[in-house]
Scaffold this motif. Structure first.
Motif, short mmCIF file in Angstrom:
data_model
loop_
_atom_site.label_atom_id
_atom_site.label_comp_id
_atom_site.label_asym_id
_atom_site.label_seq_id
_atom_site.Cartn_x
_atom_site.Cartn_y
_atom_site.Cartn_z
N ARG A 241 2.45 2.12 -3.27
CA ARG A 241 1.50 2.65 -4.25
C ARG A 241 0.83 3.94 -3.83
NH1 ARG A 241 -0.30 -3.45 -4.98
NH2 ARG A 241 1.44 -3.97 -6.29
N THR B 174 -3.40 -8.72 -0.06
CA THR B 174 -2.16 -8.75 -0.85
C THR B 174 -2.41 -9.39 -2.22
OG1 THR B 174 -1.42 -10.77 0.27
CG2 THR B 174 -0.59 -8.70 1.13
N LEU C 247 -4.03 -6.67 -4.24
CA LEU C 247 -3.05 -5.63 -4.58
C LEU C 247 -2.15 -6.09 -5.72
CD1 LEU C 247 -2.13 -4.44 -0.99
CD2 LEU C 247 -3.08 -2.99 -2.80
N TRP D 100 -8.80 0.95 -0.29
CA TRP D 100 -9.08 -0.46 -0.05
C TRP D 100 -9.73 -0.60 1.32
CZ3 TRP D 100 -7.81 -4.02 -3.78
CH2 TRP D 100 -6.94 -3.58 -4.80
N LEU E 50 0.83 -1.21 0.00
CA LEU E 50 0.00 0.00 0.00
C LEU E 50 0.87 1.26 0.00
CD1 LEU E 50 -2.69 -1.19 2.54
CD2 LEU E 50 -3.15 -0.56 0.16
N GLN F 292 -1.45 4.20 -1.53
CA GLN F 292 -2.87 3.91 -1.35
C GLN F 292 -3.20 3.70 0.12
OE1 GLN F 292 -3.32 0.57 -4.11
NE2 GLN F 292 -4.27 1.97 -5.57
N GLY G 295 -11.88 -2.75 -3.32
CA GLY G 295 -10.83 -1.88 -3.84
C GLY G 295 -11.20 -1.32 -5.19
#
Length: 172
Positions: free
Chosen positions: A23, A159, A162, A101, A20, A25, A128
């Protein structure tokens, strides 16, 4: 699936937080079955403040609707242990916490079955940018083992999602 000891919870949380952060996020959690265990495990990771927005603990059925936005009709028709309720929890948490997310957990940790659902019937959901993924888990063991396994599986689902999102071609 057997619910094991606490193996993997810290590494699963660290992997998710790292992805995360990489990214840029954010994440939110909505917990029924795990009652805050998921959030506690996530916030143990150094640097988590860059990605974790917060969470909701909606242990009581009425709070699933009031705080997480699960439709009352869905809760009345199916009860709290249901895949569509898990999806609604994750999607509601994502919206309400304004996160990229969100993870949600619901199920029966025991010691007794609940509304016709056996001990160990658990649903974890991850909402997400790509949509919402859901997993049904049939776990064994006592309350602690079931709750811990649900938490670890929710982190693994995140994960997985992602990684899948990273493999999608850009939509520009």
């Amino acid at each position: 699936m057997s619910a094991g000891a606490d193996h993997g919870s810290g590494s699963a949380a660290a992997a998710a937080v790292h992805l995360l952060a990489e990214r840029g996020q954010t994440l939110a959690t909505v917990e029924s079955l795990t009652g805050g265990l998921l959030a506690t495990t996530i916030v143990e990771i150094a640097g988590v403040s860059a990605v974790y927005r917060g969470g909701l603990i909606v242990y009581a059925t009425d709070l699933k609707g009031r705080l997480a936005g699960v439709p009352d009709e869905l809760l009345a028709a199916r009860g709290p242990v249901d895949p569509d309720v898990a999806v609604a929890l994750a999607e509601g948490g994502r919206r309400r916490c304004r996160a990229d997310w969100a993870l949600a957990t619901t199920g029966v940790a025991g010691p007794e079955p609940q509304d016709g659902h056996p001990v160990g019937e658990v649903y974890v959901a991850c909402a997400g940018p790509r949509g919402t993924a859901i997993r049904r888990l049939d776990l064994e063991g006592g309350r602690h083992a079931i709750r811990n396994a649900a938490m670890v599986e929710a982190l693994h689902l995140l994960t997985t999602e992602l990684h899948a999102a990273a493999e999608e071609p850009s939509r520009h």
